[in-house]
Design a protein around this motif. Sequence first.
Motif, PDB file in Angstrom:
ATOM      1  N   PRO A  74     -20.873 -31.684  23.070  1.00  0.00           N
ATOM      2  CA  PRO A  74     -19.903 -32.108  24.088  1.00  0.00           C
ATOM      3  C   PRO A  74     -20.432 -31.998  25.519  1.00  0.00           C
ATOM      4  O   PRO A  74     -21.455 -31.367  25.789  1.00  0.00           O
ATOM      5  N   VAL A  75     -19.689 -32.618  26.404  1.00  0.00           N
ATOM      6  CA  VAL A  75     -19.914 -32.513  27.847  1.00  0.00           C
ATOM      7  C   VAL A  75     -18.731 -31.760  28.443  1.00  0.00           C
ATOM      8  O   VAL A  75     -17.589 -31.957  28.022  1.00  0.00           O
ATOM      9  N   MET A  76     -19.006 -30.886  29.412  1.00  0.00           N
ATOM     10  CA  MET A  76     -17.928 -30.196  30.112  1.00  0.00           C
ATOM     11  C   MET A  76     -17.842 -30.726  31.541  1.00  0.00           C
ATOM     12  O   MET A  76     -18.840 -30.755  32.260  1.00  0.00           O
ATOM     13  N   ILE A  77     -16.645 -31.149  31.908  1.00  0.00           N
ATOM     14  CA  ILE A  77     -16.372 -31.613  33.266  1.00  0.00           C
ATOM     15  C   ILE A  77     -15.578 -30.523  33.972  1.00  0.00           C
ATOM     16  O   ILE A  77     -14.551 -30.064  33.461  1.00  0.00           O
ATOM     17  N   ILE A  78     -16.051 -30.091  35.120  1.00  0.00           N
ATOM     18  CA  ILE A  78     -15.404 -29.007  35.857  1.00  0.00           C
ATOM     19  C   ILE A  78     -14.906 -29.569  37.182  1.00  0.00           C
ATOM     20  O   ILE A  78     -15.704 -29.959  38.046  1.00  0.00           O
ATOM     21  N   VAL A  79     -13.605 -29.641  37.322  1.00  0.00           N
ATOM     22  CA  VAL A  79     -12.995 -30.250  38.503  1.00  0.00           C
ATOM     23  C   VAL A  79     -12.468 -29.148  39.411  1.00  0.00           C
ATOM     24  O   VAL A  79     -11.452 -28.517  39.116  1.00  0.00           O
ATOM     25  N   ARG A 121      -7.015 -39.416  38.970  1.00  0.00           N
ATOM     26  CA  ARG A 121      -7.150 -40.742  38.366  1.00  0.00           C
ATOM     27  C   ARG A 121      -8.324 -40.776  37.390  1.00  0.00           C
ATOM     28  O   ARG A 121      -8.231 -41.380  36.320  1.00  0.00           O
ATOM     29  N   LEU A 122      -9.412 -40.114  37.769  1.00  0.00           N
ATOM     30  CA  LEU A 122     -10.576 -40.066  36.873  1.00  0.00           C
ATOM     31  C   LEU A 122     -10.261 -39.267  35.611  1.00  0.00           C
ATOM     32  O   LEU A 122     -10.667 -39.637  34.500  1.00  0.00           O
ATOM     33  N   MET A 123      -9.525 -38.172  35.781  1.00  0.00           N
ATOM     34  CA  MET A 123      -9.137 -37.358  34.631  1.00  0.00           C
ATOM     35  C   MET A 123      -8.211 -38.134  33.703  1.00  0.00           C
ATOM     36  O   MET A 123      -8.372 -38.115  32.473  1.00  0.00           O
ATOM     37  N   ASP A 124      -7.236 -38.832  34.293  1.00  0.00           N
ATOM     38  CA  ASP A 124      -6.293 -39.609  33.485  1.00  0.00           C
ATOM     39  C   ASP A 124      -7.008 -40.713  32.710  1.00  0.00           C
ATOM     40  O   ASP A 124      -6.682 -40.985  31.550  1.00  0.00           O
ATOM     41  N   ALA A 125      -7.986 -41.342  33.360  1.00  0.00           N
ATOM     42  CA  ALA A 125      -8.735 -42.407  32.684  1.00  0.00           C
ATOM     43  C   ALA A 125      -9.484 -41.846  31.474  1.00  0.00           C
ATOM     44  O   ALA A 125      -9.506 -42.452  30.398  1.00  0.00           O
ATOM     45  N   ALA A 126     -10.073 -40.662  31.635  1.00  0.00           N
ATOM     46  CA  ALA A 126     -10.845 -40.056  30.543  1.00  0.00           C
ATOM     47  C   ALA A 126      -9.951 -39.606  29.398  1.00  0.00           C
ATOM     48  O   ALA A 126     -10.264 -39.822  28.222  1.00  0.00           O
ATOM     49  N   THR A 127      -8.820 -38.992  29.725  1.00  0.00           N
ATOM     50  CA  THR A 127      -7.928 -38.518  28.660  1.00  0.00           C
ATOM     51  C   THR A 127      -7.221 -39.683  27.972  1.00  0.00           C
ATOM     52  O   THR A 127      -7.006 -39.654  26.758  1.00  0.00           O
ATOM     53  N   SER A 128      -6.870 -40.727  28.736  1.00  0.00           N
ATOM     54  CA  SER A 128      -6.219 -41.897  28.136  1.00  0.00           C
ATOM     55  C   SER A 128      -7.145 -42.596  27.145  1.00  0.00           C
ATOM     56  O   SER A 128      -6.703 -43.123  26.122  1.00  0.00           O
ATOM     57  N   ALA A 129      -8.433 -42.578  27.450  1.00  0.00           N
ATOM     58  CA  ALA A 129      -9.424 -43.186  26.558  1.00  0.00           C
ATOM     59  C   ALA A 129      -9.846 -42.227  25.447  1.00  0.00           C
ATOM     60  O   ALA A 129     -10.725 -42.551  24.648  1.00  0.00           O
ATOM     61  N   PHE A 153     -15.956 -40.413  34.941  1.00  0.00           N
ATOM     62  CA  PHE A 153     -16.047 -39.317  33.974  1.00  0.00           C
ATOM     63  C   PHE A 153     -16.429 -39.847  32.587  1.00  0.00           C
ATOM     64  O   PHE A 153     -17.244 -39.249  31.881  1.00  0.00           O
ATOM     65  N   ILE A 154     -15.830 -40.974  32.211  1.00  0.00           N
ATOM     66  CA  ILE A 154     -16.150 -41.572  30.907  1.00  0.00           C
ATOM     67  C   ILE A 154     -17.623 -41.971  30.860  1.00  0.00           C
ATOM     68  O   ILE A 154     -18.339 -41.679  29.895  1.00  0.00           O
ATOM     69  N   GLU A 155     -18.077 -42.627  31.921  1.00  0.00           N
ATOM     70  CA  GLU A 155     -19.469 -43.062  31.970  1.00  0.00           C
ATOM     71  C   GLU A 155     -20.414 -41.871  32.055  1.00  0.00           C
ATOM     72  O   GLU A 155     -21.507 -41.876  31.473  1.00  0.00           O
ATOM     73  N   GLY A 156     -19.985 -40.833  32.777  1.00  0.00           N
ATOM     74  CA  GLY A 156     -20.815 -39.639  32.905  1.00  0.00           C
ATOM     75  C   GLY A 156     -21.014 -38.935  31.577  1.00  0.00           C
ATOM     76  O   GLY A 156     -22.102 -38.426  31.280  1.00  0.00           O
ATOM     77  N   ILE A 157     -19.968 -38.897  30.762  1.00  0.00           N
ATOM     78  CA  ILE A 157     -20.073 -38.286  29.433  1.00  0.00           C
ATOM     79  C   ILE A 157     -21.119 -39.021  28.595  1.00  0.00           C
ATOM     80  O   ILE A 157     -22.011 -38.411  27.997  1.00  0.00           O
ATOM     81  N   ALA A 158     -21.004 -40.347  28.551  1.00  0.00           N
ATOM     82  CA  ALA A 158     -21.956 -41.147  27.770  1.00  0.00           C
ATOM     83  C   ALA A 158     -23.372 -41.000  28.325  1.00  0.00           C
ATOM     84  O   ALA A 158     -24.346 -40.901  27.564  1.00  0.00           O
TER      85      ALA A 158
END
Length: 428
Positions: free
Chosen positions: A242-247, A256-264, A410-415
């Motif tokens: 996994p990747v960990m994002i620390i906000v 908005r970035l968090m919502d986009a990642a969780t929605s996807a 965030f989505i692109e960063g994970i990939a």
Amino acid sequence: MSIAIIGDDLSGSNDTAVYFSKYGFSSCVLNYPEGFQLESGFCDVLAISTNTRESVPQEAAEVAKEVSTYLLQLGIDNIYKKIDSTFRGNIGAEVESIMETIGIPLALICPTFPNLQRTVHSGSLYIDGILLEETPFAQDPGCPVRESYLPELLKKQTSLNVSLLDLNTVRKGVEAVTEALLRFAGNGKCMVVADAVTNEDLEVLISVNRALLPPMLFCGSAGMSSVMLSSSKVFTQPKAPPVMIIVGSVHPHNRRLMDAATSAQAAGEVFLDPDCMQDPDMIAKALEKAETLLRENKNIILHTYQCAEARKASRDRARRDISEERELPANIGKGLQNFAAALLKHHLFSGIIVTGGSTALYILRGIEGAGVKMVEEMEVGLPYGTVIGGPLNGLGIITKAGGFGTEGAFIEGIAYLKNKYLKERGTE
């Protein structure tokens, strides 16, 4: 971590574990007794050297039981028993102990290592074409082996039934081998010594139809494990961790970035209440949620983000005490630092994404990093580099200022981080 290797000496355990590293698994070797229970969640493959090759059989069996019990407690059920390619050690006693401890009724044993000219034919072990008992290994000062016929040798080391899977059956293919193993298993718990002369023979052995067989323990040298890895029949290629994002930034753009990642469904959120950074109950609940997500190999977003109303209430409470108001950002930073550092210590990650300059500094110091080696820009305003120094030296890290980044950053960063992780290990 999902795979374990139990070896009886350090060099042999290293020989086997390194093959996993070559195929993209992160692997570590720990010594019994001083190191085998060290934190090892950062590894895909845990190899434990029991160091019992020259021990008396009863002691070797007891250590094998202790190590197997520990692996079960870790939730690892994919175990490979590494044995010496010249059959030195307490193989029968250790294999029986492992079988009993983890509840496996069948063991397939083959020390063949074709690349080193160690082969088994008609049940006898040959070294460079010479019977084992006629080689210098028969005079090994610490662990002599004076018997070449392995079924007979094993019978002296175990109370279980011992059978021979001959080369003629192996050469008939997977179906014939599967049927033979079923017959052997029908007579109760047993160990099966298998003939194998070539890597192709080993390929047949590890390709048996396990769905038709009772649970089975593979026992072999580094030769068998290397074939398992090259064929992916037993040990599949590892997925990127996994990747960990620390906000840490409270900029509304991050929501908005968090919502986009969780929605996807690209990540799950773990919220740390900024007003309760010292509350052990809050920390425990957040840690439990993070651990649950990580066990499912899911990416996590660690954050303290509150709605505008909650943030105002938090600031108002802090303003009642000037010193508390000044300390609030530091308390949040240290809270994120401690929480993230604990996860990074106990789990393997493809990398981390950190928002906010002060947060990035806290996180870096929390993992004893001295700095970041810059590599490239993932996108405008999101530089990628690797941690310099500390136990996580080389860990991939993307930093982001609060208002920077596209909505899908965030989505692109994970990939991006997962691809980097796999590419560095040659498994992309």
